[in-house]
Design a protein around this motif. Structure first.
Motif, PDB file in Angstrom:
ATOM      1  N   PRO A  84      35.293  45.940  32.945  1.00  0.00           N
ATOM      2  CA  PRO A  84      36.129  46.372  34.189  1.00  0.00           C
ATOM      3  C   PRO A  84      35.524  47.428  34.801  1.00  0.00           C
ATOM      4  O   PRO A  84      34.995  48.366  34.205  1.00  0.00           O
ATOM      5  CB  PRO A  84      37.415  46.448  33.721  1.00  0.00           C
ATOM      6  CG  PRO A  84      37.748  45.946  32.523  1.00  0.00           C
ATOM      7  CD  PRO A  84      36.409  46.080  31.720  1.00  0.00           C
ATOM      8  N   ASP A  85      35.190  47.177  36.331  1.00  0.00           N
ATOM      9  CA  ASP A  85      34.656  48.572  37.022  1.00  0.00           C
ATOM     10  C   ASP A  85      35.802  49.157  37.644  1.00  0.00           C
ATOM     11  O   ASP A  85      35.751  50.176  38.272  1.00  0.00           O
ATOM     12  CB  ASP A  85      33.746  47.906  38.191  1.00  0.00           C
ATOM     13  CG  ASP A  85      34.430  46.969  39.093  1.00  0.00           C
ATOM     14  OD1 ASP A  85      35.607  46.647  38.999  1.00  0.00           O
ATOM     15  OD2 ASP A  85      33.954  46.661  40.189  1.00  0.00           O
ATOM     16  N   SER A  86      37.138  48.843  37.613  1.00  0.00           N
ATOM     17  CA  SER A  86      37.992  49.692  37.935  1.00  0.00           C
ATOM     18  C   SER A  86      39.409  49.241  37.260  1.00  0.00           C
ATOM     19  O   SER A  86      39.685  48.167  36.675  1.00  0.00           O
ATOM     20  CB  SER A  86      38.249  49.273  39.284  1.00  0.00           C
ATOM     21  OG  SER A  86      38.687  47.796  39.649  1.00  0.00           O
ATOM     22  N   GLY A  87      40.588  50.067  37.527  1.00  0.00           N
ATOM     23  CA  GLY A  87      41.702  49.585  36.953  1.00  0.00           C
ATOM     24  C   GLY A  87      42.287  48.306  37.474  1.00  0.00           C
ATOM     25  O   GLY A  87      43.087  47.658  36.696  1.00  0.00           O
ATOM     26  N   ILE A  88      42.125  47.905  38.716  1.00  0.00           N
ATOM     27  CA  ILE A  88      42.725  46.633  39.358  1.00  0.00           C
ATOM     28  C   ILE A  88      42.080  45.652  38.530  1.00  0.00           C
ATOM     29  O   ILE A  88      42.490  44.660  38.243  1.00  0.00           O
ATOM     30  CB  ILE A  88      42.211  46.499  40.721  1.00  0.00           C
ATOM     31  CG1 ILE A  88      43.206  47.546  41.494  1.00  0.00           C
ATOM     32  CG2 ILE A  88      42.084  45.004  41.292  1.00  0.00           C
ATOM     33  CD1 ILE A  88      43.212  47.240  43.190  1.00  0.00           C
ATOM     34  N   ALA A  89      40.559  45.795  38.180  1.00  0.00           N
ATOM     35  CA  ALA A  89      39.897  44.631  37.501  1.00  0.00           C
ATOM     36  C   ALA A  89      40.625  44.453  36.091  1.00  0.00           C
ATOM     37  O   ALA A  89      40.671  43.306  35.474  1.00  0.00           O
ATOM     38  CB  ALA A  89      38.638  45.016  37.322  1.00  0.00           C
ATOM     39  N   VAL A  90      40.972  45.662  35.481  1.00  0.00           N
ATOM     40  CA  VAL A  90      41.949  45.578  33.966  1.00  0.00           C
ATOM     41  C   VAL A  90      42.971  44.732  34.467  1.00  0.00           C
ATOM     42  O   VAL A  90      43.320  43.821  33.668  1.00  0.00           O
ATOM     43  CB  VAL A  90      42.133  47.100  33.535  1.00  0.00           C
ATOM     44  CG1 VAL A  90      43.017  46.749  32.209  1.00  0.00           C
ATOM     45  CG2 VAL A  90      40.746  47.627  33.206  1.00  0.00           C
TER      46      VAL A  90
END
Length: 576
Positions: free
Chosen positions: A262-268
């Protein structure tokens, strides 16, 4: 072409100043051509296009090409779900078509053929080149599509158009944000997908996963465990949801999309969503108003074996765009109502503490946010030790009326404190000044003073300027209107003497001062409203004062009344 409705300048370079390389490259093309960015906004245009479409470059740059140019054969804006060029744009592939109509700068319709292809604009963002040719008008009114347009799911073209019409009708029929979201979910689940996910950006730029809904056996189930706050929107992430929350064009996604690191918390969070729901195929579209990005709509298919395709995106984006307009209107409405109520509540005073007297007041705003009322009440101590009571109604239902109410109340306080005079004389002074130093056109009011006499009885002295009469209820439930002391309303310009009236307040009695919003109702006379108040007030005489006022508002105020209400209640001490 793709893109939001407003003209915010984002993308490669400034639309107002396209790179010289792009412009030179287009000028070398021997036909009308323009380049759009990832959002479908024009970032460069050549002289051939300016001449063919009768538009200067300035009218192209920064604008959504689809909204600016695409029309149907009758000159109406072309729905994105019917635009073949739009589908090719989403798919990032080369395509061509004919039988389209572009609107020229002089208002004429131009039949065109076109070719669209990905185009390197430099940097990290992708561009798209559009070539346009004029073609002879078709011999019939029938439009030739560049290629068949598959419907989303199993919807026919007629069903798609009907869905868009229903979306507009249902979402614009409410000004409640939560209700608008419920209607949006009902429109798309299970018709287009078996999962719907709505992420909204709050006024503080926080992302909140507002709804995760699944269709199960003819009903919809909300998965609250997947809802809640989300990490911030990353500015450079190429992932579909992050791009949608930045307002970039719609995209397709699936479990594989979020399997890499993941490149960000939203991707997680998106990986968790796909794992928990079993969604196989998803389409994600920005939810935009004309001013800003409001969030994103994700439609997911887990049980449906048919994956979303680029041809489905125009319809889903059209739905999301309509949802954005409806949500923006609902937010503006609720914001206006909150401002109005906050203003009104700050203008209305706290009750003074008067030994022996109980006092309580209620203010009920109008149901419509635009109906900010001029109804008001006041109670304050006078310089001679008596207590002043007032209730009034400034003509009008807007912020100007509320401001006029504040002026009137403050002037009354000043006159009443400075001059130890009967209520009638105080109101005469107020009436003389109201037309000259306030914005009030006309107003009604009752101004009274209540004080304890030497024999420990309480006495009321009042004057009435065109207002509904006070109601006095004994402890035993005997009620009567105090109709004396009546005069004309304020602001008429007519100078007639005002009179005072005096009444003893029996021990344990309740005095009600109120505005006409309590007793008025469409299709009913004022006398009917007064009788309704008389009957219910007498029945509630034994209630504690706070309970009495609350019950009166519930029982007496008519459900169809769209006016605000001010209610002031005073109770004298009972004999021991």
């Amino acid at each position: 072409m793709a893109g939001p409705e407003d003209t915010e300048t984002v993308g490669t370079g400034s639309p107002g100043a396209p790179t010289a390389g792009l412009t030179r490259g287009l000028e070398a093309v021997g036909t009308a051509a323009y380049v759009v960015d990832e959002e479908g906004r024009v970032i460069a245009v050549n002289a051939h296009a300016e001449q063919l479409l009768v538009r200067p470059a300035e009218s192209f740059l920064g604008h959504d090409a689809h909204d600016l140019l695409h029309r149907d054969s009758h000159g109406h804006p072309l729905a994105r779900s019917r635009c073949g060029m739009r589908q090719a744009f989403h798919a990032g592939r080369t395509a061509q078509g004919e039988g389209e109509y572009f609107e020229c700068g002089d208002g004429t319709l131009l039949p065109v053929s076109w070719l669209i292809t990905p185009y390197d604009v430099g940097g990290q963002e992708a561009g798209t080149l559009v070539l346009v040719h004029a073609q002879p008008p078709p011999q019939t009114d029938r439009k030739t599509e560049p290629e068949p347009v598959p419907a989303a799911g199993t919807l026919t073209e007629l069903e798609r158009l009907a869905l868009l019409a229903e979306t507009t009708t249902r979402l614009t029929a409410t000004l409640d944000v939560d209700e608008a979201l419920r209607r949006l979910v009902a429109l798309v689940v299970p018709r287009l997908a078996d999962w719907a996910v709505i992420d909204l950006i709050t006024e503080r730029d926080e992302v909140w996963r507002t709804a995760v809904v699944h269709a199960e056996g003819g009903t919809t189930v909300h998965h609250e465990d997947l809802q809640g706050p989300m990490p911030p929107v990353p500015q450079d992430s190429p992932m579909p949801l992050s791009r949608a929350l930045r307002g970039v064009a719609s995209a397709l996604a699936g479990p594989r999309t979020y399997r890499p690191e993941p490149d960000s918390g939203i991707a997680v969070e998106q990986r968790r969503l796909f794992e928990a729901t079993g969604i196989r195929s998803a389409a994600i579209a920005p939810i935009r108003s004309t001013r800003e990005v409001l969030g994103a709509l994700t439609l997911g298919r887990a049980k449906d074996q048919v994956d979303f395709t680029p041809e489905d995106l125009p319809l889903i984006e059209d739905i999301a765009r309509r949802a954005g307009l409806a949500l923006d209107n609902a937010r503006l409405y609720q914001r206006q109502r909150k401002v109005a109520e906050t203003m009104q509540n700050h203008l209305l005073p706290q009750m003074p503490r008067v030994p022996g007297l109980q006092m309580t007041a209620r203010y009920l705003p109008a149901p419509d946010a635009s109906q900010v009322g001029g109804d008001w009440y006041d109670a304050f101590s006078l310089s001679d030790g008596a207590t002043a009571l007032a209730v009034g109604d400034v003509v009008g239902h807007d912020l100007e009326a509320a401001a006029g109410m504040a002026q009137l109340r403050n002037m009354l306080r000043a006159y009443a404190w400075a001059h130890q005079e009967p209520p009638s004389r105080i109101v005469e002074r107020l009436d003389e000044a109201v037309m000259h130093i306030t914005d009030v056109t006309m107003a009604t009011m009752i101004f009274a003073r209540v004080e304890e006499r030497d024999d420990e009885h309480w006495e009321l002295t009042w004057t009435n300027a065109g207002h509904p009469p006070p109601l006095l209820i004994s402890h035993d439930g005997l009620a009567r209107y105090l109709t004396d002391g009546h005069g004309i309303l304020l602001g008429t310009g007519v100078r007639t003497p005002r009179t005072d009236a005096t009444a003893l307040l029996p021990p344990g009695s309740t005095l009600l001062l109120y505005t006409d919003g309590l007793i008025e109702a469409p299709g009913h006379t004022l006398d009917e409203g007064l009788q309704r108040l008389h009957r219910h007030a007498a029945a509630l005489a034994h209630r504690p004062l706070a309970s009495l006022t609350d019950q009166l508002l519930r029982r007496v105020r008519h459900v169809t009344n769209d006016d605000d209400v001010a209610l002031l209640a005073v109770r004298t001490p009972s004999t021991s």
